[in-house]
Structures are given as C-alpha cells and as structure tokens.
Design a protein around this motif. Structure first.
Motif, PDB file in Angstrom:
ATOM      1  N   ARG A 103      38.946  34.238  34.141  1.00 46.68           N
ATOM      2  CA  ARG A 103      38.080  35.414  34.068  1.00 46.68           C
ATOM      3  C   ARG A 103      38.549  36.424  35.097  1.00 46.68           C
ATOM      4  O   ARG A 103      39.251  36.091  36.050  1.00 46.68           O
ATOM      5  N   GLU A 104      38.175  37.677  34.856  1.00 44.30           N
ATOM      6  CA  GLU A 104      38.511  38.727  35.807  1.00 44.30           C
ATOM      7  C   GLU A 104      37.685  38.542  37.079  1.00 44.30           C
ATOM      8  O   GLU A 104      36.518  38.120  37.029  1.00 44.30           O
ATOM      9  N   VAL A 105      38.298  38.843  38.213  1.00 46.19           N
ATOM     10  CA  VAL A 105      37.601  38.685  39.492  1.00 46.19           C
ATOM     11  C   VAL A 105      36.817  39.956  39.786  1.00 46.19           C
ATOM     12  O   VAL A 105      37.344  40.918  40.353  1.00 46.19           O
ATOM     13  N   VAL A 106      35.564  39.934  39.381  1.00 41.18           N
ATOM     14  CA  VAL A 106      34.614  40.984  39.734  1.00 41.18           C
ATOM     15  C   VAL A 106      33.444  40.259  40.392  1.00 41.18           C
ATOM     16  O   VAL A 106      32.561  39.736  39.699  1.00 41.18           O
ATOM     17  N   PRO A 107      33.444  40.166  41.719  1.00 45.91           N
ATOM     18  CA  PRO A 107      32.452  39.331  42.406  1.00 45.91           C
ATOM     19  C   PRO A 107      31.015  39.623  42.020  1.00 45.91           C
ATOM     20  O   PRO A 107      30.204  38.696  41.887  1.00 45.91           O
ATOM     21  N   GLU A 108      30.678  40.899  41.807  1.00 46.55           N
ATOM     22  CA  GLU A 108      29.301  41.230  41.438  1.00 46.55           C
ATOM     23  C   GLU A 108      28.914  40.598  40.104  1.00 46.55           C
ATOM     24  O   GLU A 108      27.791  40.089  39.944  1.00 46.55           O
ATOM     25  N   LEU A 109      29.850  40.619  39.131  1.00 46.78           N
ATOM     26  CA  LEU A 109      29.548  40.041  37.819  1.00 46.78           C
ATOM     27  C   LEU A 109      29.512  38.523  37.875  1.00 46.78           C
ATOM     28  O   LEU A 109      28.703  37.880  37.193  1.00 46.78           O
ATOM     29  N   VAL A 137      29.162  34.559  47.047  1.00 44.39           N
ATOM     30  CA  VAL A 137      30.159  34.183  46.040  1.00 44.39           C
ATOM     31  C   VAL A 137      31.569  34.476  46.549  1.00 44.39           C
ATOM     32  O   VAL A 137      32.489  33.687  46.332  1.00 44.39           O
ATOM     33  N   LEU A 138      31.750  35.581  47.242  1.00 41.24           N
ATOM     34  CA  LEU A 138      33.060  35.878  47.821  1.00 41.24           C
ATOM     35  C   LEU A 138      33.500  34.770  48.762  1.00 41.24           C
ATOM     36  O   LEU A 138      34.643  34.311  48.719  1.00 41.24           O
ATOM     37  N   ASP A 139      32.586  34.332  49.624  1.00 41.15           N
ATOM     38  CA  ASP A 139      32.918  33.234  50.538  1.00 41.15           C
ATOM     39  C   ASP A 139      33.257  31.969  49.761  1.00 41.15           C
ATOM     40  O   ASP A 139      34.209  31.253  50.079  1.00 41.15           O
ATOM     41  N   HIS A 140      32.486  31.673  48.724  1.00 43.21           N
ATOM     42  CA  HIS A 140      32.720  30.461  47.941  1.00 43.21           C
ATOM     43  C   HIS A 140      34.057  30.520  47.210  1.00 43.21           C
ATOM     44  O   HIS A 140      34.756  29.501  47.105  1.00 43.21           O
ATOM     45  N   GLU A 146      42.900  41.758  39.247  1.00 41.56           N
ATOM     46  CA  GLU A 146      42.850  40.408  39.806  1.00 41.56           C
ATOM     47  C   GLU A 146      42.105  39.474  38.848  1.00 41.56           C
ATOM     48  O   GLU A 146      41.074  39.829  38.289  1.00 41.56           O
ATOM     49  N   TRP A 147      42.658  38.263  38.702  1.00 44.45           N
ATOM     50  CA  TRP A 147      42.077  37.266  37.815  1.00 44.45           C
ATOM     51  C   TRP A 147      42.023  35.933  38.539  1.00 44.45           C
ATOM     52  O   TRP A 147      42.685  35.735  39.552  1.00 44.45           O
ATOM     53  N   LEU A 148      41.221  35.025  37.999  1.00 43.18           N
ATOM     54  CA  LEU A 148      41.228  33.662  38.520  1.00 43.18           C
ATOM     55  C   LEU A 148      41.480  32.694  37.379  1.00 43.18           C
ATOM     56  O   LEU A 148      41.161  32.967  36.218  1.00 43.18           O
ATOM     57  N   GLN A 149      42.042  31.568  37.735  1.00 46.65           N
ATOM     58  CA  GLN A 149      42.359  30.509  36.772  1.00 46.65           C
ATOM     59  C   GLN A 149      41.885  29.189  37.371  1.00 46.65           C
ATOM     60  O   GLN A 149      42.304  28.807  38.463  1.00 46.65           O
ATOM     61  N   ALA A 170      42.674  41.585  46.336  1.00 43.11           N
ATOM     62  CA  ALA A 170      41.972  42.728  46.930  1.00 43.11           C
ATOM     63  C   ALA A 170      40.512  42.426  47.233  1.00 43.11           C
ATOM     64  O   ALA A 170      40.041  42.660  48.329  1.00 43.11           O
ATOM     65  N   ALA A 171      39.779  41.910  46.247  1.00 41.31           N
ATOM     66  CA  ALA A 171      38.339  41.742  46.432  1.00 41.31           C
ATOM     67  C   ALA A 171      38.033  40.716  47.514  1.00 41.31           C
ATOM     68  O   ALA A 171      37.302  40.978  48.456  1.00 41.31           O
ATOM     69  N   VAL A 172      38.582  39.509  47.370  1.00 39.24           N
ATOM     70  CA  VAL A 172      38.288  38.466  48.336  1.00 39.24           C
ATOM     71  C   VAL A 172      39.019  38.733  49.639  1.00 39.24           C
ATOM     72  O   VAL A 172      38.522  38.458  50.722  1.00 39.24           O
ATOM     73  N   GLY A 173      40.227  39.280  49.555  1.00 34.64           N
ATOM     74  CA  GLY A 173      40.929  39.624  50.774  1.00 34.64           C
ATOM     75  C   GLY A 173      40.140  40.618  51.599  1.00 34.64           C
ATOM     76  O   GLY A 173      40.071  40.526  52.817  1.00 34.64           O
TER      77      GLY A 173
END
Length: 222
Positions: A44-50, A65-68, A87-90, A119-122
């Motif tokens: 899924r796309e990395v959009v922490p708010e979603l 969620v960002l910390d997790h 940015e995506w996650l797998q 970018a987001a988590v960094g």
C-alpha cells in the motif's frame, strides 16, 4: 490499492513469523492492522494519515503509526520502497488470500535492497529527534538553574529573628529585670508571641516552597 471484498484470516503460522515476533508489543496491533489493510500482495502507499484512519478509526493516531512503522521496518515485518516518486510499503509476509485476489495495483518493488528511510517516516524520525534534543536542552537548563540556586556557597546569612523582635522588657527596663515588674511581664509575653509567629511564618514559607518544587517535579518541569 483495493482491499475490499478480500477475505483475510490471520493464522497461527502468521503469528509465528519472525518479523512479527520481533516487533515491539506496542507495534503489534499496527502490524495486525497492516495485514488486514494492505492489498492482495501486502502493499500500500505510505500515507500515515490514511493508515492511521484505517487501523485506528476515530483516533488521533498518525504520530503513533509513524513510530510503529519504523519499529516494524526494523523488526523485519515490512520494507519501504520508492516508485514513481511515491513511497510504498511491502509486507514481508502478506496473508494468504484466494489466488484470484492475489494481485496489486501498487508498483512492484525494485530488485534491489529496499529503502531503509523514506520521506514520511524519515521526517517523523527527524521530528522526534529534534523534540528529544529540545526537551533535553530545556531540562539541562532547568537543572543548571536549580544547581545554581541550591548549591551556591555564598548565600548571605539570614537575619536572626531576635534582632527584629520587640524588647523583652518595659520602657524602663528594656532588657528585662529579675525583680517583679508587671509591664516587663507583659512586654516579655508580647516578645515571645512575636517570635513564635515569626518562626511559624518561616515554617509555612518553607512548606509552600517545598510543595511548589514537588508540583514542578510532578509536572515534569525538572
């Protein structure tokens, strides 16, 4: 990404996945949520708010969620990658789904070592670091002020109460006398009462100062 109508079932074998077992306990609910809220291939796309809204609806959980996500990355539960400027996650172990549903409209991860930062988590990591450093600097300044106040060796001597107390005798005998004198007795009682009230005032002041310091400790000022 679509997760609708995808039947998900977390098995006992899934819960034995090393990436899940190594994850901190506080991040495990997010790991389970990602199993249920990624597509058929665990992407899924990395959009922490979603992600936060999907896993923790109605809660202000974006920062958590960002910390997790960082914890799960370090535990080996998931990988981050960049594709098409996004940015995506797998998930390293997606849940098994019906073969007809095992597809993804997310970009395929590149055939190289996954990105360990994004970018987001960094940005969250950087913000967290700045917050910790700011808190440490503030605390250090508070401790320095406290030490300067309490460890100072050149404190001026306190003025003895008796220097400000009323005379112990009457106007004719300001230093008192051994023989009976009614006015001297009255003056002595006035003197003793003044000293008692002054000492009580000092005790109350010290108590209030100690209570204030304890409240500051409880509030995290020091």
């Amino acid at each position: 990404m679509s997760t609708k109508n995808v039947q998900r079932k977390i098995s006992a074998t899934d819960l034995q996945f090393p990436g899940y077992l190594r994850a901190p306990m506080i991040a495990k609910p997010t790991a389970i949520g990602l199993w249920l809220h990624t597509d058929g291939l665990g992407r899924r796309e990395v959009v922490p708010e979603l992600i936060a809204a999907a896993i923790y609806p109605g809660e202000a959980a974006t920062d958590m969620v960002l910390d997790h996500l960082l914890m799960l990355d370090e535990a080996g539960f998931l990988d981050f990658y960049r594709a098409d400027g996004t940015e995506w996650l797998q998930l390293r172990r997606p849940l098994k789904v019906d073969a007809r549903l095992a597809w993804s409209n997310c970009p395929t991860p590149p055939d190289r070592e996954p990105s360990r930062t994004f970018a987001a988590v960094g940005g969250a990591r950087e913000r967290a670091g700045e917050r910790v450093r700011a808190e440490q600097a503030a605390r250090a300044g508070q401790w320095a002020a406290w030490a300067d106040e309490h460890e100072r060796t050149t404190q001026p001597p306190a003025r003895p109460l008796l220097l400000d107390a009323p005379p112990i005798g009457c106007p004719e005998h300001p230093h008192g006398r051994f023989a009976d004198c009614g006015p001297c007795g009255t003056a002595r009682r006035r003197h003793d009462r003044w000293v008692q009230e002054a000492r009580y005032g000092e005790q109350v002041t010290k108590h209030e100062q100690q209570s204030t310091r304890e409240e500051e400790w409880d509030d995290g000022v020091f």
